[in-house]
Design a protein around this motif. Structure first.
Motif: not given
Length: 658
Positions: A634-647
């Motif tokens: 099973t594959i899960e892909v999510s965007d990260l938003q940490k203190e103005g940082q992306t990923g």
């Protein structure tokens, strides 16, 4: 004056035709005595109402004559007997009047002085109204010492509700009544009980066998819900109820059934035809005539419906008319018509139906036909009249026994049929299983081939990207890095080529190749790039088996589309491997790149559209793997938003099915 009185009395006797019966003296009764020459008789229309409790009304009946043996009775008439009994002893006596088993309705008006007592018997009299609780052919007459009783008896056919619908000629009332002493009666009843005991035992055994067969077939139908068991069950039920209706009146069951004499007497013939109709439908299913011979199937269906309809019409007419002539016509006429059709049908089946059940059907019907004909001939008093075979075998000659004998043969047929069906089912299941095995084998081979093709597609894709990196180093005149890159690249390429031929590899091998790849990419990206591979201690990297190239495409995608376009001075990539439980492993690939949305915007603005073939191929590999193997990805892909940082975070859940 005396002359006129004498003449007047004679004229009165002539006008009333009054014949005075002789008195029967109990002191002279030795065993039994008929009423011929001892009783007077007359007759009236069968539906004429007479006040049977009024002595004067009974005496006023016309044409009283002395009863003669030569008298020929008619079924449309009600016959009246008049006899007188005197107990010339000093003890109370009880005499029994045998009213004959052929009489349907016998009603005695017993006069003792001014009192009148009504006593009844007869085959059409409800059991609760019998003069004796155990028998419908006797009427007891208790007489005190030195007492005289006067008896008027009405003997007739029992008319139905609508007697005018038919013109019955039988049964004819019997006036052969017998007066029996108490000792003679008790001895006779005892002899009858003893004589009937074998029949009672045989009948009980037959009824028990039919009841067990009915229960067994009923359970078969409940379990399998097949029409063959439903029709067979109806057939056995008709046979079982038929046997119950034949139960002797002196048994508790027979006495209870005697409460509805009209229904009891005429339902038997109806059950016979209903049972044969159900039997024909059963034959259709047993012989599979829909497939083996549709013409016989149509014949059987039509005949069965005809018999069911005839049974309904017969029962309705008999309940309305109680026509003994019609009953006799149906008994003999139906059998004379049915027997040739029966033989014709058996011969037709034997010659035209190709089924392993045919020998059983022929044998079962031969048994039924043989014993059934003997039973009918015996019931009609054509054979074995007054004959007692050794071991009372003549008592077995009943239609119920014929059915039991047939059921034994048909049970073997059903067992054979079930065995054939089970064999056919087993062979079909084996063939289906073999087909599934072959299909599964070929599908697996196709899946393996497709997986190999997809992995083969990964190799040139990775090779293209790696050569681009090597070209970049050469163009940068960084010979040292290019040489080191080329050495690691050759090792990585060898590992990838080896893995391409495998269906699965250990996690340790996957991580080794992944480290080579990350070291190569680190040379190209410089000091700004750093990576971390974190493996939980309880994860056994040597024994955990995974599909090859499971992590590398996601790592490559994170570097090329997430980190390389990023302007951050510190480009980080983290690979974490954790064990959730014994059957679940979780892989995480996290980067601090530009994120999926920004990467998509860059691709749209770029004049050179570079499609991610690696991710497309990877998704196809995962879908194919999940479809053909018990372990699931099973594959899960999510965007990260940490203190103005992306990923971007990719989570791969590997479910292991041991």
């Amino acid at each position: 004056m005396t002359r006129y009185l004498l003449w007047g009395g004679m004229m009165l006797m002539v006008l009333t035709s009054w014949a005075v019966p002789d008195t029967l003296y109990l002191g002279q009764l030795n065993g039994r005595q008929t009423l011929f020459q001892k009783a007077a008789y007359t007759f009236t229309p069968i539906r004429r109402q007479v006040n049977a409790t009024n002595l004067d009304s009974l005496r006023a009946l016309p044409d009283w004559k002395i009863l003669e043996k030569s008298l020929n009775t008619q079924p449309q008439q009600a016959y009246w007997l008049h006899f007188v009994i005197h107990n010339d002893t000093d003890l109370q006596k009880v005499v029994y009047v045998y009213t004959s088993s052929v009489n349907q309705s016998v009603r005695f008006s017993v006069f003792r002085g001014d009192s009148c007592q009504i006593l009844q018997s007869g085959s059409m009299t409800p059991s609760s109204q019998w003069a004796t609780s155990e028998n419908d052919t006797y009427i007891p007459l208790p007489i005190d010492a030195n007492q005289t009783i006067r008896v008027f008896g009405r003997i007739s056919h029992q008319t139905g509700i609508l007697p005018f619908l038919t013109d019955f000629k039988t049964p004819k009332p019997s006036l052969n009544l017998q007066i029996e002493s108490e000792d003679y009666y008790q001895k006779r009843i005892l002899r009858e009980y003893r004589a009937n005991m074998p029949e009672f035992q045989y009948r009980s055994w037959i009824q028990g066998a039919l009841a067990l067969a009915m229960l067994f077939v009923g359970l078969l139908y409940v379990k399998y819900r097949q029409p063959i068991y439903a029709y067979y069950w109806v057939y056995i039920v008709c046979s079982f109820v038929f046997s119950l209706l034949k139960t002797r009146a002196y048994t508790p069951l027979g006495h209870s059934l005697g409460e509805w004499p009209l229904l009891k007497n005429h339902l038997m013939e109806t059950l016979l035809w209903w049972g044969i109709g159900a039997y024909l439908f059963f034959m259709i299913e047993l012989l599979d005539l829909k497939k083996n011979n549709p013409r016989i199937r149509i014949w059987f269906r039509r005949l069965a419906v005809l018999l069911w309809g005839y049974g309904v019409v017969y029962l309705t007419v008999m309940l309305l008319t109680n026509d003994g002539g019609l009953q006799k016509l149906s008994f003999w006429g139906g059998r004379f018509v049915a027997f040739p059709l029966y033989l014709f049908t058996l011969i037709w089946i034997r010659r035209s139906v190709k089924s392993p059940m045919v020998p059983y059907v022929v044998l079962a019907n031969a048994v039924l036909g043989f014993f059934g004909m003997l039973a009918w001939l015996r019931a009609g008093e054509v054979i074995l009249k007054g004959v007692k075979l050794p071991a009372s075998l003549d008592d077995l000659l009943t239609l119920s026994f014929a059915v039991v004998a047939e059921i034994i043969v048909l049970s073997l047929a059903i067992a054979h049929r079930v065995r054939l069906l089970e064999k056919e089912k087993t062979e079909s299941q084996l063939a289906y299983f073999e087909e599934l095995q072959n299909k599964s084998f070929y599908e697996k081979r196709m899946a393996e081939t497709e997986m190999l093709a997809l992995r083969s597609q990964m190799n040139p894709h990775f090779l293209f990207n790696s050569l681009n990196s090597l070209e970049y180093l050469i163009m940068s005149n960084d010979e040292k890095k290019a040489s080191s890159y080329l050495a690691k690249f050759s090792k990585l390429l060898r590992m990838i080529l080896n893995h391409s031929r495998e269906e699965s590899i250990s996690l340790e091998e996957e991580l080794t190749a992944l480290r080579y790849y990350l070291d190569i990419e680190a040379m190209r990206l410089g000091d700004d790039f750093e990576y971390l591979i974190e493996v939980q201690r309880k994860v056994d990297v040597e024994s955990l088996i995974i599909p090859p190239l499971l992590l590398q495409p996601f790592v490559e995608n994170a570097i090329w589309h997430g980190l390389m376009p990023s302007h951050l001075s510190s480009k980080k990539l983290a690979i974490r491997i954790r064990s959730k439980d014994d059957k679940k492993v979780e892989f995480e690939i996290e980067d601090n790149g530009i994120g999926r949305q920004k990467a998509a915007e860059l691709r749209n603005r770029s004049t050179v559209r570079r499609k991610s073939y690696g991710m497309d191929i990877t998704q196809q590999r995962i879908d194919l793997f999940n479809r053909n193997y018990p372990n699931q990805l099973t594959i899960e892909v999510s965007d990260l938003q940490k203190e103005g940082q992306t990923g971007t975070l990719v989570r791969i859940i590997y479910q292991i099915d041991n």
